[in-house]
Write an enzyme that holds these catalytic residues in place. Structure first.
Site, PDB file in Angstrom:
ATOM      1  CE1 TYR A 101     -38.443  36.527  15.304  1.00 31.13           C
ATOM      2  CE2 TYR A 101     -37.661  38.393  16.660  1.00 31.13           C
ATOM      3  CZ  TYR A 101     -38.209  37.900  15.460  1.00 31.13           C
ATOM      4  OH  TYR A 101     -38.530  38.782  14.141  1.00 31.13           O
ATOM      5  CE  LYS A 117     -36.082  36.569  12.474  1.00 31.85           C
ATOM      6  NZ  LYS A 117     -36.540  36.260  11.179  1.00 31.85           N
TER       7      LYS A 117
END
Ligand code: NAD
Length: 249
Positions: free
Chosen positions: A155, A159
């Protein structure tokens, strides 16, 4: 009315307590025609209706280029223009590096990063023809500090990729007057944690936030309004922290 008559697509906007839903309500309040785009058609249409009249709810998976093209064609048929895109759809998973399976890696990267690219590719030609637009991409404090709050390393990587993509698109499409900026929220109280964030951890996080509270979806929505509207007319390629001071450096 900061977005009067502007057409704004917000992905992942049907989650009731989510950042996308709060952004949709905020934009509608400021005069925008909002397109709620999410996985489930009924939920997207219901959310659009809840915003008032003149809004649209559409189903599309942001990882599916054909579904996106169909959705964008519907928006153009209905409104004839697209002024704002908020790349908000996102998923996370709280695991450690050695636990990340290939399927998990693909799914987290696909929704957060590929979805941002595909949606942007789908609206940019229209914005170019119109002579401008604003794209707001949801990154995360996780990209800046290497996770450690809720999302796993995949993640954080996705991002961080969103930040790079945002800056590269800002550079490339500046001459077309298309502004592309990123938001990096801290921990915001939505359903993305799926009830997996326990009280002890929550309190430890709050202790590390100078403003002394977790974020609310509206805190992020208001920052998205700033980036989407002409209030930020000379900003492109920026990363705007919405984290209560969690990452002052
Ligand atoms: P949420 O889980 O409440 O909402 C996410 C929405 O995205 C849901 O409506 C879901 O159906 C939709 N979605 C998921 N996969 C999709 C796909 N493939 N295509 C279309 N829609 C899809 O999440 P949230 O907390 O409101 O998060 C919104 C964004 O903000 C995400 O990108 C998230 O990574 C980011 N963010 C959240 C936090 C936080 O603490 N909540 C912090 C930093 C960044």
């Amino acid at each position: 009315m900061l977005l009067k008559e502007k057409v704004a697509i917000i992905t992942g906007a049907a989650s009731q307590r989510g950042i996308g839903r709060a952004t949709a309500a905020c934009f509608a309040h400021h005069g925008a025609r909002v397109v709620v785009l999410d996985l489930d058609e009924t939920a997207a249409q219901r959310t659009a209706l809840e915003l008032g009249s003149g809004h649209l709810g559409l189903a599309a998976n942001v990882t599916d280029a054909e579904a996106i093209q169909r959705a964008v064609a519907e928006v153009l048929k209905e409104y004839g223009r697209i002024d704002v895109l908020v790349n908000n759809a996102g998923i996370t998973q709280p695991v450690k590096t050695l636990e990340i399976g290939l399927e998990d890696y693909n799914r987290i990267l696909d929704v957060n990063l590929r979805g941002t690219l595909l949606m942007s590719q789908a609206v940019i030609p229209t914005m170019q023809r119109q002579g401008g637009g604003s794209i707001v991409c949801l990154s995360s404090v996780s990209a800046q500090r290497g996770g450690g709050i809720f999302g796993g390393p995949h993640y954080s990587a996705a991002k961080a990729g969103v930040l790079g993509l945002t800056k590269a698109m800002a550079r490339e499409f500046g001459p077309d007057q298309i502004r592309v900026n990123a938001l990096t929220p801290g921990l915001i109280q939505t359903d993305i944690t799926g009830g997996l964030l326990h009280d002890e951890r929550r309190h430890a996080i709050i202790d590390s936030i100078p403003l002394g509270r977790l974020g609310a979806a509206d805190d992020v929505a208001h920052a998205a309004l700033f980036l989407a509207s002409d209030l930020s007319s000379y900003l492109t390629g920026v990363t705007l922290d919405v984290n209560g001071g969690m990452l002052i450096h």
